[in-house]
Write a protein that holds these residues in place. Structure first.
Motif, mmCIF file in Angstrom:
data_model
loop_
_atom_site.group_PDB
_atom_site.id
_atom_site.type_symbol
_atom_site.label_atom_id
_atom_site.label_comp_id
_atom_site.label_asym_id
_atom_site.label_seq_id
_atom_site.Cartn_x
_atom_site.Cartn_y
_atom_site.Cartn_z
ATOM 1 N N ASN A 111 42.098 50.922 49.096
ATOM 2 C CA ASN A 111 42.046 49.463 49.221
ATOM 3 C C ASN A 111 41.964 49.081 50.689
ATOM 4 N N PHE A 112 41.415 47.883 50.915
ATOM 5 C CA PHE A 112 41.390 47.349 52.279
ATOM 6 C C PHE A 112 42.810 47.372 52.853
ATOM 7 N N ALA A 113 43.788 47.157 51.979
ATOM 8 C CA ALA A 113 45.186 47.150 52.414
ATOM 9 C C ALA A 113 45.609 48.507 52.993
ATOM 10 N N GLY B 226 32.441 44.306 46.717
ATOM 11 C CA GLY B 226 33.566 45.190 46.999
ATOM 12 C C GLY B 226 34.374 45.483 45.740
ATOM 13 N N ALA B 227 35.489 46.159 45.936
ATOM 14 C CA ALA B 227 36.313 46.556 44.788
ATOM 15 C C ALA B 227 36.850 45.322 44.059
ATOM 16 N N LEU B 228 37.497 44.426 44.808
ATOM 17 C CA LEU B 228 38.032 43.222 44.168
ATOM 18 C C LEU B 228 36.897 42.309 43.707
ATOM 19 N N GLY B 229 35.836 42.221 44.514
ATOM 20 C CA GLY B 229 34.710 41.335 44.173
ATOM 21 C C GLY B 229 34.057 41.721 42.852
ATOM 22 N N ALA C 77 27.999 37.886 49.638
ATOM 23 C CA ALA C 77 28.200 39.208 50.251
ATOM 24 C C ALA C 77 27.268 39.299 51.449
ATOM 25 N N SER C 78 27.414 40.400 52.212
ATOM 26 C CA SER C 78 26.722 40.450 53.503
ATOM 27 C C SER C 78 25.297 40.987 53.446
ATOM 28 N N THR C 79 24.894 41.649 52.376
ATOM 29 C CA THR C 79 23.518 42.194 52.331
ATOM 30 C C THR C 79 22.865 41.897 50.978
ATOM 31 N N GLU D 249 21.319 44.029 49.171
ATOM 32 C CA GLU D 249 21.656 45.106 48.235
ATOM 33 C C GLU D 249 22.983 44.804 47.520
ATOM 34 N N LYS D 250 23.959 44.308 48.283
ATOM 35 C CA LYS D 250 25.254 43.963 47.681
ATOM 36 C C LYS D 250 25.080 42.814 46.689
ATOM 37 N N LEU D 251 24.210 41.850 47.030
ATOM 38 C CA LEU D 251 23.995 40.731 46.105
ATOM 39 C C LEU D 251 23.336 41.222 44.816
ATOM 40 N N LEU E 55 23.761 35.036 50.604
ATOM 41 C CA LEU E 55 24.176 35.860 51.739
ATOM 42 C C LEU E 55 25.322 35.174 52.472
ATOM 43 N N GLN E 56 26.298 35.982 52.864
ATOM 44 C CA GLN E 56 27.470 35.409 53.527
ATOM 45 C C GLN E 56 27.100 34.656 54.804
ATOM 46 N N ASP E 57 26.001 35.073 55.454
ATOM 47 C CA ASP E 57 25.619 34.397 56.696
ATOM 48 C C ASP E 57 24.491 33.385 56.505
ATOM 49 N N GLU F 182 39.548 33.458 47.969
ATOM 50 C CA GLU F 182 39.312 33.542 49.422
ATOM 51 C C GLU F 182 39.840 34.883 49.944
ATOM 52 N N VAL F 183 38.917 35.750 50.385
ATOM 53 C CA VAL F 183 39.358 37.063 50.888
ATOM 54 C C VAL F 183 38.926 37.342 52.323
ATOM 55 N N VAL F 184 38.113 36.456 52.905
ATOM 56 C CA VAL F 184 37.571 36.749 54.243
ATOM 57 C C VAL F 184 38.450 36.157 55.345
ATOM 58 N N VAL G 148 44.279 32.239 48.247
ATOM 59 C CA VAL G 148 44.186 33.093 49.440
ATOM 60 C C VAL G 148 44.664 34.491 49.066
ATOM 61 N N ILE G 149 43.689 35.435 49.061
ATOM 62 C CA ILE G 149 44.003 36.798 48.602
ATOM 63 C C ILE G 149 43.890 37.800 49.747
ATOM 64 N N GLY G 150 43.106 37.479 50.761
ATOM 65 C CA GLY G 150 42.935 38.457 51.829
ATOM 66 C C GLY G 150 42.419 37.825 53.101
ATOM 67 N N GLY H 239 48.759 31.206 47.850
ATOM 68 C CA GLY H 239 48.689 32.615 48.232
ATOM 69 C C GLY H 239 48.866 33.508 47.013
ATOM 70 N N LEU H 240 48.310 34.720 47.122
ATOM 71 C CA LEU H 240 48.474 35.716 46.042
ATOM 72 C C LEU H 240 48.698 37.072 46.680
ATOM 73 N N TRP H 241 49.801 37.703 46.357
ATOM 74 C CA TRP H 241 50.023 39.088 46.797
ATOM 75 C C TRP H 241 50.452 39.889 45.587
ATOM 76 N N LEU H 242 49.624 40.857 45.209
ATOM 77 C CA LEU H 242 49.890 41.620 43.981
ATOM 78 C C LEU H 242 51.260 42.298 44.035
ATOM 79 N N SER H 243 51.644 42.797 45.216
ATOM 80 C CA SER H 243 52.919 43.530 45.338
ATOM 81 C C SER H 243 54.103 42.695 44.895
ATOM 82 N N ASP I 77 33.480 49.294 58.186
ATOM 83 C CA ASP I 77 32.097 49.016 58.612
ATOM 84 C C ASP I 77 31.288 48.309 57.527
ATOM 85 N N ARG I 78 31.930 47.958 56.444
ATOM 86 C CA ARG I 78 31.312 47.194 55.344
ATOM 87 C C ARG I 78 30.140 47.938 54.712
ATOM 88 N N LYS I 79 30.263 49.283 54.683
ATOM 89 C CA LYS I 79 29.168 50.107 54.152
ATOM 90 C C LYS I 79 29.324 50.351 52.657
HETATM 91 P P1 NDP Z 1 36.430 45.695 49.550
HETATM 92 O O1 NDP Z 1 35.987 46.871 48.727
HETATM 93 O O2 NDP Z 1 36.062 44.349 49.059
HETATM 94 O O3 NDP Z 1 35.972 45.866 51.054
HETATM 95 C C1 NDP Z 1 36.183 44.836 52.006
HETATM 96 C C2 NDP Z 1 34.995 43.876 52.066
HETATM 97 O O4 NDP Z 1 35.351 42.738 52.837
HETATM 98 C C3 NDP Z 1 33.783 44.465 52.769
HETATM 99 O O5 NDP Z 1 32.983 45.233 51.931
HETATM 100 C C4 NDP Z 1 33.066 43.195 53.243
HETATM 101 O O6 NDP Z 1 32.137 42.747 52.258
HETATM 102 C C5 NDP Z 1 34.182 42.143 53.326
HETATM 103 N N1 NDP Z 1 34.274 41.597 54.686
HETATM 104 C C6 NDP Z 1 34.053 40.346 55.022
HETATM 105 N N2 NDP Z 1 34.186 40.139 56.305
HETATM 106 C C7 NDP Z 1 34.503 41.308 56.844
HETATM 107 C C8 NDP Z 1 34.763 41.733 58.157
HETATM 108 N N3 NDP Z 1 34.719 40.895 59.195
HETATM 109 N N4 NDP Z 1 35.052 43.022 58.351
HETATM 110 C C9 NDP Z 1 35.096 43.886 57.317
HETATM 111 N N5 NDP Z 1 34.845 43.518 56.041
HETATM 112 C C10 NDP Z 1 34.558 42.242 55.808
HETATM 113 O O7 NDP Z 1 38.017 45.760 49.687
HETATM 114 P P2 NDP Z 1 39.172 45.374 48.649
HETATM 115 O O8 NDP Z 1 38.622 45.102 47.296
HETATM 116 O O9 NDP Z 1 40.241 46.394 48.795
HETATM 117 O O10 NDP Z 1 39.762 44.032 49.262
HETATM 118 C C11 NDP Z 1 38.998 42.855 49.394
HETATM 119 C C12 NDP Z 1 39.896 41.802 49.990
HETATM 120 O O11 NDP Z 1 40.887 41.444 49.038
HETATM 121 C C13 NDP Z 1 40.647 42.247 51.256
HETATM 122 O O12 NDP Z 1 40.787 41.134 52.102
HETATM 123 C C14 NDP Z 1 41.982 42.684 50.711
HETATM 124 O O13 NDP Z 1 42.988 42.666 51.674
HETATM 125 C C15 NDP Z 1 42.174 41.669 49.584
HETATM 126 N N6 NDP Z 1 43.072 42.126 48.515
HETATM 127 C C16 NDP Z 1 44.268 41.498 48.401
HETATM 128 C C17 NDP Z 1 45.144 41.798 47.395
HETATM 129 C C18 NDP Z 1 46.402 41.005 47.271
HETATM 130 O O14 NDP Z 1 47.314 41.386 46.538
HETATM 131 N N7 NDP Z 1 46.504 39.894 47.963
HETATM 132 C C19 NDP Z 1 44.859 42.883 46.435
HETATM 133 C C20 NDP Z 1 43.525 43.465 46.594
HETATM 134 C C21 NDP Z 1 42.692 43.099 47.625
HETATM 135 P P3 NDP Z 1 30.781 42.024 52.770
HETATM 136 O O15 NDP Z 1 30.109 43.056 53.640
HETATM 137 O O16 NDP Z 1 30.026 41.721 51.529
HETATM 138 O O17 NDP Z 1 31.201 40.799 53.515
#
Ligand code: NDP
Length: 323
Positions: free
Chosen positions: A40-42, A150-153, A171-173, A175-177, A190-192, A214-216, A236-238, A261-265, A312-314
């Motif tokens: 996870n991003f976390a 992404g995973a959550l998306g 999303a940013s590309t 391909e992702k869309l 596209l995000q931009d 909202e995760v960005v 607000v999730i991330g 706000g939302l925090w799964l933990s 790196d958002r790959k």
């Molecule tokens: P992802 O698999 O979604 O990967 C992170 C994605 O964030 C990237 O692929 C990218 O997608 C996007 N992103 C946007 N801006 C940026 C940036 N500046 N730098 C890097 N990435 C960026 O990860 P997760 O599914 O694990 O998590 C997604 C979000 O949800 C995170 O913010 C995470 O912390 C949050 N989260 C929160 C939880 C909670 O309990 N609150 C639980 C699970 C996740 P793109 O290239 O398309 O922009």
């Protein structure tokens, strides 16, 4: 056994592959032979020392993993050696064997592989609580899903569609869309895209979207407020941008917006909410209406590269490490 160890916090390459003793389960714990770890991003933020809670070192990262129960500690009941389970144990997954409190085990819906089981709990429970528990999403309503590939998306799109909602995915590309569309997103952007605020509002009939996951964060948070409908809910999730956001509370008045706000933990220990989420999710997974999206898969020794690829958002779907 082999495990990734972090002794000082920093970028992904602070993780080191080490030979360490196999852990013994204490009272209330079980030991899993780890099949797959969902990254996870976390996890990336925790290793960097930028997570919501302080990361204590030394530690082995890996908060979400699936495997086969290998040993049970004193006082553990109803957990059979040899069964496949997932764990939200908090740490320790990036190893051949990991401990989990029995209370943190999640039954694996039938038919899921080890990798799919590791891709399931965090993303799908979070998506459920964002869309339903806190978002109060209704069939026919529009929802904005950011970082949609992404995973959550990917979990959020599938679940929103299963709930009968309409989805705008960002999303940013391209391909992702494409992946977001394959999973059922109705409108993709596209995000931009320079006209994104106008286009998101237009997608939902010109009046804005009632629900935003909202995760960005950062400047994007302000935009989410502009994209919201009157009486809209912004969950607000991330904060994937890792930037500060400016919130002037009076801005919320303009459209009567609620920010939550939302925090799964801190939701998982609520047994009733977790039961409701599992009850909603299990049949959707069993019927194939939602399928955990297993993304790129790496070996244990490649953990740092996996973490860097997320930064790196790959990546798309859930990044998996198989020890
Ligand atoms: P992802 O698999 O979604 O990967 C992170 C994605 O964030 C990237 O692929 C990218 O997608 C996007 N992103 C946007 N801006 C940026 C940036 N500046 N730098 C890097 N990435 C960026 O990860 P997760 O599914 O694990 O998590 C997604 C979000 O949800 C995170 O913010 C995470 O912390 C949050 N989260 C929160 C939880 C909670 O309990 N609150 C639980 C699970 C996740 P793109 O290239 O398309 O922009």
């Amino acid at each position: 056994m082999r495990a990734m160890v972090v002794e000082r916090l920093g970028p992904p390459d602070v993780m080191e592959l080490r030979e360490v003793p196999r852990p013994e389960p204490g009272p209330g714990e079980v030991r899993l032979r780890v099949e797959a770890v969902g990254i996870n991003f976390a996890d990336v933020l925790a290793v960097a020392g930028e997570y919501l809670t302080r990361t204590r070192v030394p530690y082995t990262p890996g908060m979400e993993f699936a495997g086969v129960v290998d040993a049970v500690g004193e006082g553990v009941q109803g957990v059979e050696v040899g069964t496949r389970v997932a764990s939200l144990g908090g740490r320790g997954g990036l190893a051949e064997y990991a401990l989990s409190p029995a209370a943190a085990l999640i039954p694996v819906p039938q038919g899921l592989s080890g990798a799919q089981a590791a891709a399931f709990p965090v993303s799908y429970f979070t998506a459920y609580h964002g869309l339903k528990t806190l978002g109060r999403g209704q069939p026919g309503e529009w929802v904005l899903v950011q970082a949609a590939a992404g995973a959550l998306g990917t979990a959020s799109i599938q679940l929103a569609k299963a709930m009968g909602m309409h989805v705008v995915a960002m999303a940013s590309t391209e391909e992702k869309l494409g992946l977001a569309r394959d999973l059922g997103a109705d409108v993709t952007l596209l995000q931009d895209d320079p006209d994104r605020v106008k286009k998101v509002r237009a997608a939902a009939g010109g009046t804005g979207v009632p629900l935003i996951l909202e995760v960005v964060g950062g400047a994007r948070f302000q935009e989410s407020l502009e994209m919201a409908a009157n009486l809209g809910r912004v969950i607000v999730i991330g904060n994937a941008s890792r930037e500060e956001a400016n919130l002037r509370p009076v801005e919320l008045m303009k459209r009567n917006v609620t920010v939550t706000g939302l925090w799964l933990s801190s939701l998982m220990p609520d047994a009733e909410l977790t039961r409701q989420a599992a009850q909603a999710l299990t049949p959707l997974v069993a019927s194939g209406q939602v399928t955990p999206q297993v993304g790129p898969t790496y070996g244990l020794a490649e953990s740092a590269r996996a973490f860097q690829d997320i930064l790196d958002r790959k990546t798309t779907g859930k990044v998996i490490i198989e020890p």
